[in-house]
Design an enzyme around this catalytic site. Structure first.
Site, PDB file in Angstrom:
ATOM      1  N   CYS A   1     -10.263 -13.493 -48.257  1.00 53.37           N
ATOM      2  CA  CYS A   1     -11.545 -13.807 -48.675  1.00 53.37           C
ATOM      3  C   CYS A   1     -11.864 -15.455 -49.092  1.00 53.37           C
ATOM      4  O   CYS A   1     -12.946 -15.702 -48.539  1.00 53.37           O
ATOM      5  CB  CYS A   1     -12.017 -13.121 -49.939  1.00 53.37           C
ATOM      6  SG  CYS A   1     -10.901 -11.595 -50.463  1.00 53.37           S
TER       7      CYS A   1
ATOM      8  N   ARG B   1       2.335 -10.969 -50.580  1.00 50.56           N
ATOM      9  CA  ARG B   1       2.261 -10.574 -51.823  1.00 50.56           C
ATOM     10  C   ARG B   1       3.425 -10.117 -52.516  1.00 50.56           C
ATOM     11  O   ARG B   1       4.084  -9.573 -51.798  1.00 50.56           O
ATOM     12  CB  ARG B   1       1.150  -9.578 -52.219  1.00 50.56           C
ATOM     13  CG  ARG B   1      -0.364 -10.030 -52.081  1.00 50.56           C
ATOM     14  CD  ARG B   1      -1.240  -8.586 -52.326  1.00 50.56           C
ATOM     15  NE  ARG B   1      -2.381  -9.253 -51.782  1.00 50.56           N
ATOM     16  CZ  ARG B   1      -3.414  -8.257 -51.654  1.00 50.56           C
ATOM     17  NH1 ARG B   1      -3.361  -6.958 -52.050  1.00 50.56           N
ATOM     18  NH2 ARG B   1      -4.683  -8.667 -50.891  1.00 50.56           N
TER      19      ARG B   1
ATOM     20  N   HIS C   1     -15.543  -9.946 -44.104  1.00 53.31           N
ATOM     21  CA  HIS C   1     -16.389 -10.151 -45.216  1.00 53.31           C
ATOM     22  C   HIS C   1     -17.763 -10.335 -44.694  1.00 53.31           C
ATOM     23  O   HIS C   1     -18.065 -10.950 -43.558  1.00 53.31           O
ATOM     24  CB  HIS C   1     -15.916 -11.439 -46.006  1.00 53.31           C
ATOM     25  CG  HIS C   1     -14.535 -11.248 -46.573  1.00 53.31           C
ATOM     26  ND1 HIS C   1     -13.390 -11.771 -45.943  1.00 53.31           N
ATOM     27  CD2 HIS C   1     -14.240 -10.557 -47.691  1.00 53.31           C
ATOM     28  CE1 HIS C   1     -12.375 -11.355 -46.807  1.00 53.31           C
ATOM     29  NE2 HIS C   1     -13.009 -10.676 -47.764  1.00 53.31           N
TER      30      HIS C   1
ATOM     31  N   LYS D   1     -17.921  -0.505 -55.882  1.00 53.38           N
ATOM     32  CA  LYS D   1     -17.284  -0.104 -54.784  1.00 53.38           C
ATOM     33  C   LYS D   1     -17.567   1.335 -54.380  1.00 53.38           C
ATOM     34  O   LYS D   1     -17.831   2.185 -55.277  1.00 53.38           O
ATOM     35  CB  LYS D   1     -16.154  -0.756 -54.615  1.00 53.38           C
ATOM     36  CG  LYS D   1     -15.265   0.032 -55.747  1.00 53.38           C
ATOM     37  CD  LYS D   1     -13.576  -0.162 -55.682  1.00 53.38           C
ATOM     38  CE  LYS D   1     -12.854   0.455 -56.857  1.00 53.38           C
ATOM     39  NZ  LYS D   1     -11.457   0.258 -56.546  1.00 53.38           N
TER      40      LYS D   1
ATOM     41  N   HIS E   1     -16.565  -6.865 -49.072  1.00 54.10           N
ATOM     42  CA  HIS E   1     -15.107  -6.932 -48.637  1.00 54.10           C
ATOM     43  C   HIS E   1     -15.002  -5.442 -48.030  1.00 54.10           C
ATOM     44  O   HIS E   1     -15.392  -4.599 -48.486  1.00 54.10           O
ATOM     45  CB  HIS E   1     -14.084  -7.112 -49.624  1.00 54.10           C
ATOM     46  CG  HIS E   1     -14.297  -8.367 -50.494  1.00 54.10           C
ATOM     47  ND1 HIS E   1     -13.353  -9.162 -50.559  1.00 54.10           N
ATOM     48  CD2 HIS E   1     -15.061  -8.338 -51.531  1.00 54.10           C
ATOM     49  CE1 HIS E   1     -13.644 -10.021 -51.346  1.00 54.10           C
ATOM     50  NE2 HIS E   1     -14.959  -9.577 -52.102  1.00 54.10           N
TER      51      HIS E   1
END
Ligand SMILES: [Zn+2]
Ligand SMILES: [Zn+2]
Length: 709
Positions: A396, A425, A447, A531, A577
């Site tokens: 992002c 990650r 995005h 969301k 997103h």
């Protein structure tokens, strides 16, 4: 002393003055006819002084119980959840096994003292199962104590699919050979239909009870006096916070799944205990079904299938949690990517590419560094300039900077940037699991930057895309969850109230408009926006979260994103997103377990394998392969010097959908014999190549439709 005025509605109607005293409240309430009204149910109802008479009658306060459907029923104070269940229906009450009151777990026998919301659970509810399994862990603890003298019990919670109990077995050692006798004893105790009864215990008494058990002593020491409760059933007592089924009689099937070592309180400096894992069910058949499901899940484990189908591998040298995609797996990924890219192109997305690392400052701006920096891969620094870079944890921030490369007018929006972006990650090594928990993975990320007015429309479009993905890949069973603000905590959220309302409404409208089966969860939204999540059920009935669509007011703010509105002023765009697959790694893992490796035909690495009856027909096999390739059918030839039986068995193992057998007959007639995967005994069909191509294309078109906007 309090004075109350009461009016008796039953004859004779009189007004009486009553005085309540503490003394009378302490007296046991008695229901008896009111001295002046002949009726047992005359309302006032306490220990009171009525006129010259001492009239002792019960204070029958009514409480209002709100049920999950919003209906409200009145009960006498002190009614239990089971009373409420019976009031709903006797049949329902027979299935009720646990309850929660104002979101706190209680017993089905706990008296309700105030107005509140009551939820009653049956075996079909997660909470019901939890109570069932937790209760069974008490029974198992009792059985263990009886069978192994001197053991020390510690903790025994319910977990997903069962429960465990951590036990210090002292000199005893338990192995699989002991399971049966424990299970038998658990069921024997259960048949006694012993009620689970909670009672409060003073800290001092609790410590006496467990004077020889240092684990429980430690637990009790950390509890406050006045909050300590024991649960009794049969001859057994355990320290427990509560949440049980009514009695042991409904435990009809029980199995010990395994034993493992577990440190007390999860700390390796502490003594190692034995964790006994078990599960239990209200019917024997449920246990049998569950064990079958476990076997099937083992057969479908994506780590096992990934190896067998040669899709991906891990190398200790490359590093744990970093999957290596083998040619067939890479081809599979590529097909999935092409599939989504084609649909995204139609939906107005533009592909972008961004680097695998970014300057630390980028993630300081985005806020990721403050939030995750310490628990993630540490910065990489350049040898000369001392610049600091981070492995990209998210795409992002990069996409925000792409947006920022030029000024935008409202007429240019929405902008939709898509990237199959690989991110890294840090996950602890113990958390890594096949492709579902990895340290490097590729998101099918995008995005969308739009005006607040466009949010409604954009959200619907994203849902269309997600549904298209699910449909093409055979996920038919899913629900959606809309996560909105907690209205009691407005300070938790950034962005204006007006924008939040707009966004939440946009999501709900879109979900409604698209006919989704959705629930609204308040307080589940991220601090930066509401969301929509999709929960997909796989072929084994397990739920997976796939396809999150997230509204974001935070990053546009942090990256100072703007567009010029019709009013000629600068405004903030809203960011969405979205990733229908989530990540390629996790999605392929789920797809493997859902389909057991039998992917939809359009996605199969190899759609057909040509097996020649002998070397003599190799040229014909090559000719067939060429023709198939001309029609974009993925096929290969097995020309090993093996018997046809062996070749068929191996092709079956590879789960290749079509086997094409060629020999003398076929060569002579210009035909092929086809055989479907997993359909031995059905015989082969002889067809021409053209006929075969249309069979394949027809089957593909059943699942893979063209995405339309
Ligand atoms: Zn308990
Ligand atoms: Zn994002």
């Amino acid at each position: 002393m309090v004075l109350y005025n009461f009016t008796l509605s039953t004859p004779p109607t009189t007004s009486i003055k009553v005085k309540f005293t503490t003394y009378h409240f302490n007296t046991q309430a008695i229901t008896h006819p009111h001295p002046r009204s002949n009726s047992k149910n005359t309302h006032i109802y306490c220990m009171c002084f009525c006129n010259p008479y001492i009239c002792e009658h019960k204070l029958k306060t009514m409480i209002k119980i709100t049920l999950p459907d919003g209906s409200i029923r009145e009960f006498e104070k002190g009614a239990t959840p089971m009373d409420v269940a019976k009031n709903i229906s006797e049949g329902f009450a027979r299935n009720v096994i646990s309850a929660s009151f104002n979101n706190t777990t209680i017993e089905t026998t706990t008296p309700l003292e105030t107005d509140g919301s009551l939820t009653l659970y049956t075996w079909n509810d997660t909470e019901g199962k939890k109570a069932f399994w937790h209760s069974t862990s008490h029974v198992m603890a009792q059985a263990l104590e009886e069978l192994y003298s001197g053991i020390k019990l510690t903790l025994g919670p319910a977990i997903d699919n069962g429960f465990y109990y951590d036990v210090d077995f002292g000199d005893h050692k338990i192995t699989e050979a002991d399971f049966k006798k424990i299970e038998d004893r658990v069921l024997e105790i259960s048949r006694g239909k012993h009620e689970f009864k909670m009672r409060s215990v003073s800290k001092a008494d609790a410590l006496v009870m467990y004077k020889d058990n240092e684990y429980k002593t430690e637990l009790i020491s950390n509890l406050e006096d006045g909050t300590i409760t024991f649960c009794d059933h049969s001859t057994f007592t355990d320290l427990c916070r509560g949440g049980h089924i009514p009695n042991t009689g409904i435990i009809k099937a029980m199995k010990i799944m395994s034993v493992a070592g577990a440190y007390w309180r999860g700390d390796e400096k502490n003594k190692q205990l034995t964790r006994v894992y078990g599960t239990s069910f209200p019917k024997q058949k449920d246990l049998t079904d569950y064990l079958e499901l476990l076997e099937e899940a083992k057969r479908r484990d994506h780590r096992k299938l990934g190896k067998e189908l040669e899709l991906f591998a891990f190398s200790q040298k490359v590093g744990q949690g970093l999957p290596l995609w083998l040619p067939k797996g890479a081809a599979l990924r590529d097909r999935l990517e092409q599939f989504l890219k084609r649909a995204q192109k139609k939906a107005g997305y533009e592909q972008v590419v961004t680097p695998h690392i970014g300057q630390k400052e980028l993630y300081v701006t985005s806020g990721h560094y403050a939030k995750y920096g310490a628990d993630s891969f540490q910065p990489i620094s350049t040898p000369a300039e001392g610049e600091e870079f981070l492995l990209k944890p998210m795409n992002c921030p990069h996409h925000c900077e792409i947006y920022n490369t030029k000024p935008w007018s409202y007429k240019d929006l929405p902008k939709r940037y898509a990237e199959f972006g690989t991110v890294y990650r840090y996950e602890q090594s113990g958390e890594l699991h096949g492709l579902t928990r990895v340290r490097g993975f590729t998101q099918d990320d995008a995005h969308i930057f739009c005006t607040p007015e466009q949010l409604d429309e954009e959200f619907k479009k994203v849902i269309d895309l997600v549904l298209y993905v699910f449909g093409s890949l055979g996920f038919e069973n899913f629900t959606a969850q809309v996560s909105v603000r907690d209205l009691d905590n407005p300070d938790k959220y950034i962005g204006s109230v007006e924008n939040w309302e707009k966004a939440e409404q946009a999501i709900i409208n879109a979900a409604k408009d698209k006919g989704l089966n959705y629930v609204i969860e308040s307080g589940e939204a991220a601090f930066y926006g509401p969301k929509l999540d999709f929960m997909v059920k796989d072929a084994l009935g397990r739920s997976w979260q796939l396809g999150t669509i997230q509204v974001d007011y935070n990053l546009p703010e942090r990256f100072d994103l703007t567009y010029k509105g019709a009013d000629d002023k600068l405004h903030r765009p809203v960011m969405i997103h979205r990733a229908p697959f989530g990540s390629m790694e996790r999605f392929i893992a789920i797809l493997l377990e859902h389909t057991a490796g039998k992917f939809p035909l359009w996605l199969m690495p190899e759609q057909a394998i040509i097996l020649s009856l002998s070397e003599k027909y190799e040229n014909y096999a090559k000719k067939v392969l060429n023709l198939l390739e001309n029609d974009e059918i993925r096929a290969l030839i097995d020309n090993r010097n093996e018997t046809i039986g062996k070749k068929i068995r191996d092709a079956e193992m590879q789960k290749i959908p079509f086997m094409i057998i060629v020999g003398e007959e076929e060569e002579k007639n210009g035909t092929i014999s086809i055989r479907r995967h997993g359909q031995e005994g059905k015989g082969n069909a002889t067809v021409t190549i053209e006929e075969f191509v249309s069979i394949v294309n027809e089957e593909i078109s059943k699942t893979l439709k063209v995405f339309t906007v």
